[in-house]
Design an enzyme around this catalytic site. Structure first.
Site, PDB file in Angstrom:
ATOM      1  N   VAL A 152       0.833  -1.204   0.000  1.00 27.59           N
ATOM      2  CA  VAL A 152       0.000   0.000   0.000  1.00 27.59           C
ATOM      3  C   VAL A 152       0.870   1.258   0.000  1.00 27.59           C
ATOM      4  O   VAL A 152       0.675   2.176  -0.811  1.00 27.59           O
ATOM      5  CB  VAL A 152      -0.948  -0.003   1.216  1.00 27.59           C
ATOM      6  CG1 VAL A 152      -1.823   1.240   1.215  1.00 27.59           C
ATOM      7  CG2 VAL A 152      -1.813  -1.253   1.217  1.00 27.59           C
ATOM      8  N   TYR A 153       1.842   1.293   0.887  1.00 26.32           N
ATOM      9  CA  TYR A 153       2.746   2.447   0.949  1.00 26.32           C
ATOM     10  C   TYR A 153       3.498   2.625  -0.364  1.00 26.32           C
ATOM     11  O   TYR A 153       3.568   3.729  -0.913  1.00 26.32           O
ATOM     12  CB  TYR A 153       3.735   2.263   2.092  1.00 26.32           C
ATOM     13  CG  TYR A 153       4.740   3.375   2.227  1.00 26.32           C
ATOM     14  CD1 TYR A 153       4.373   4.604   2.750  1.00 26.32           C
ATOM     15  CD2 TYR A 153       6.064   3.185   1.822  1.00 26.32           C
ATOM     16  CE1 TYR A 153       5.303   5.632   2.877  1.00 26.32           C
ATOM     17  CE2 TYR A 153       6.998   4.207   1.945  1.00 26.32           C
ATOM     18  CZ  TYR A 153       6.612   5.432   2.472  1.00 26.32           C
ATOM     19  OH  TYR A 153       7.537   6.446   2.586  1.00 26.32           O
ATOM     20  N   ALA A 154       4.056   1.530  -0.893  1.00 23.60           N
ATOM     21  CA  ALA A 154       4.799   1.619  -2.143  1.00 23.60           C
ATOM     22  C   ALA A 154       3.917   2.147  -3.271  1.00 23.60           C
ATOM     23  O   ALA A 154       4.352   2.970  -4.088  1.00 23.60           O
ATOM     24  CB  ALA A 154       5.386   0.254  -2.510  1.00 23.60           C
ATOM     25  N   SER A 156       1.431   4.184  -3.053  1.00 16.31           N
ATOM     26  CA  SER A 156       1.227   5.632  -2.909  1.00 16.31           C
ATOM     27  C   SER A 156       2.419   6.402  -3.444  1.00 16.31           C
ATOM     28  O   SER A 156       2.259   7.479  -4.050  1.00 16.31           O
ATOM     29  CB  SER A 156       0.976   5.990  -1.434  1.00 16.31           C
ATOM     30  OG  SER A 156       2.157   5.950  -0.657  1.00 16.31           O
ATOM     31  N   LYS A 157       3.617   5.880  -3.264  1.00 19.07           N
ATOM     32  CA  LYS A 157       4.805   6.590  -3.724  1.00 19.07           C
ATOM     33  C   LYS A 157       5.015   6.429  -5.231  1.00 19.07           C
ATOM     34  O   LYS A 157       5.567   7.323  -5.876  1.00 19.07           O
ATOM     35  CB  LYS A 157       6.027   6.115  -2.933  1.00 19.07           C
ATOM     36  CG  LYS A 157       5.957   6.464  -1.444  1.00 19.07           C
ATOM     37  CD  LYS A 157       5.749   7.957  -1.212  1.00 19.07           C
ATOM     38  CE  LYS A 157       5.790   8.320   0.257  1.00 19.07           C
ATOM     39  NZ  LYS A 157       5.627   9.771   0.495  1.00 19.07           N
TER      40      LYS A 157
END
Length: 242
Positions: A152-154, A156-157
């Protein structure tokens, strides 16, 4: 450090800690007046007391749409201009997707992606009218590698990097530079949400960056001749791949 940003006004989001705090400190040392944007009022007031008029504390909860939209008007009210935006505020969701809380996913995507887009959207007319400006967005090494423990974090980036590269191509003709900085893991509050085994492994291997090291690269990006844009920088600890 020479006062290479003397007379400049910068706004840094997520400025009370981590990369945002280090970036603010570096710009202050270079002579800029810095609007430090964060929701932590106590931390901002302490920083303002330490730095005097050079720091303009601005307490905003960027996840509140009304407060988010007030960022530029409040900056202009306090300083009259904006030369630099460091869109740095972000949060982290790691671990297996099936274990993630969907409300946490919404909150992270809102701050890491939507807020960045809205902040940049809001400052662009001011910078376009002035014919100059610098926008730097804090991305992540995760934007360049499909990190299996943080889908999820990846994601977003990855979205942020696409945004930076496409917006840059729209606004360079107005004298505005847009770039992103993609550090590997940085010693900051974000790491508190890392899987414990990954954090212990990284610390033992010496594969973490200091926030001040990221700030040095931010300063490098800001101080290039106006005819040069550093579109994106990937920086990682030398021991990252151990």
């Amino acid at each position: 450090m020479a006062k290479v940003l003397e007379g400049k006004v910068a706004a840094v989001t997520g400025a009370a800690s981590g990369i945002g705090l280090a970036s603010s400190a570096a710009m202050l040392a270079a002579g800029a007046r810095v609007v430090m944007v964060d929701r932590d009022a106590v931390a901002l007031q302490a920083l303002a007391r330490n730095h005097g008029d050079a720091v303009v504390p601005l307490v905003i909860d960027l996840l509140d749409p009304g407060e988010c939209a007030s960022l530029l008007p409040k900056v202009l009210e306090k300083t009259g201009r904006l030369d630099i935006l460091h869109a740095n505020a972000g949060i982290y969701v790691g671990g297996d997707l099936v274990d993630a809380d969907t409300a946490a996913i919404d909150r992270m995507l809102n701050l890491n992606v939507n807020v960045v887009m809205k902040n940049v959207h809001d400052v662009l007319p001011h910078m376009i009218a002035r014919g100059t400006g610098d926008i730097i967005v804090t991305s992540s090494l995760a934007a360049h590698f499909p990190t299996p423990w943080e889908p999820v974090y990846a994601s977003s980036k990855w979205a942020v990097n696409c945004f930076v590269q496409t917006v840059r191509r729209q606004v360079f003709k107005h004298g505005i530079r847009v770039g992103s900085i993609s550090p590997g893991p940085v010693i900051s509050a974000l790491l508190a949400d890392w899987p414990p085994e990954k954090l212990a492994e990284a610390k033992a291997a010496g594969s973490l960056l200091e926030a001040s090291e990221v700030a040095e690269v931010v300063m490098f990006m800001l101080t290039r001749p106006r005819g040069m844009t550093i579109r994106d920088v990937v920086m990682l600890p030398t021991n990252f791949d151990l």
